[in-house]
Design an enzyme around this catalytic site. Sequence first.
Site, PDB file in Angstrom:
ATOM      1  N   GLU A   1       0.841  -1.202   0.000  1.00 12.77           N
ATOM      2  CA  GLU A   1       0.000   0.000   0.000  1.00 12.77           C
ATOM      3  C   GLU A   1       0.873   1.248   0.000  1.00 12.77           C
ATOM      4  O   GLU A   1       0.567   2.239  -0.663  1.00 12.77           O
ATOM      5  CB  GLU A   1      -0.898   0.030   1.237  1.00 12.77           C
ATOM      6  CG  GLU A   1      -1.944  -1.052   1.279  1.00 12.77           C
ATOM      7  CD  GLU A   1      -2.778  -0.944   2.529  1.00 12.77           C
ATOM      8  OE1 GLU A   1      -3.924  -0.472   2.421  1.00 12.77           O
ATOM      9  OE2 GLU A   1      -2.274  -1.328   3.620  1.00 12.77           O
TER      10      GLU A   1
ATOM     11  N   LYS B   1     -11.584   4.673   2.188  1.00 11.90           N
ATOM     12  CA  LYS B   1     -10.497   3.916   1.560  1.00 11.90           C
ATOM     13  C   LYS B   1     -11.143   2.850   0.665  1.00 11.90           C
ATOM     14  O   LYS B   1     -11.260   1.681   1.036  1.00 11.90           O
ATOM     15  CB  LYS B   1      -9.616   3.298   2.645  1.00 11.90           C
ATOM     16  CG  LYS B   1      -8.336   2.699   2.142  1.00 11.90           C
ATOM     17  CD  LYS B   1      -7.464   2.255   3.314  1.00 11.90           C
ATOM     18  CE  LYS B   1      -6.182   1.632   2.832  1.00 11.90           C
ATOM     19  NZ  LYS B   1      -5.344   1.190   3.969  1.00 11.90           N
TER      20      LYS B   1
END
Length: 120
Positions: free
Chosen positions: A22, A99
């Site tokens: 990420e 997210k």
Amino acid sequence: MTDLISLRGLRARGFHGVFDFEREQGQDFVVDVQLELDLRPAARTDDVVETVHYGELAGQLVAVISGPPVRLIETLAQRLADTCLADARVRATTVTVHKPQAPIPHEFGDVAVTIRRERP
């Protein structure tokens, strides 16, 4: 009296997350903010200097989202709230960080964190 300014759906690329991939690959984050303040001075004068310029605020928020990475969206939300509260006219702010590409191995619609912070 509390009036509201809302900015919803602000999207920017960031490198936040618990996992290394990420932080390396990045992903889109979507942010909603709500500012609580007195808008009477702006309404009375019809002058943008008497209010929070939401275009400028959007730029500041994007700089936080695309800036130094954090592991948790809770931390990102706090940094965004601090940015909103940097203007002394803002009495409180509510920040939601979405997210949408979170690494969840199941089908989902959204994951988000919402915080509300008041000026001490």
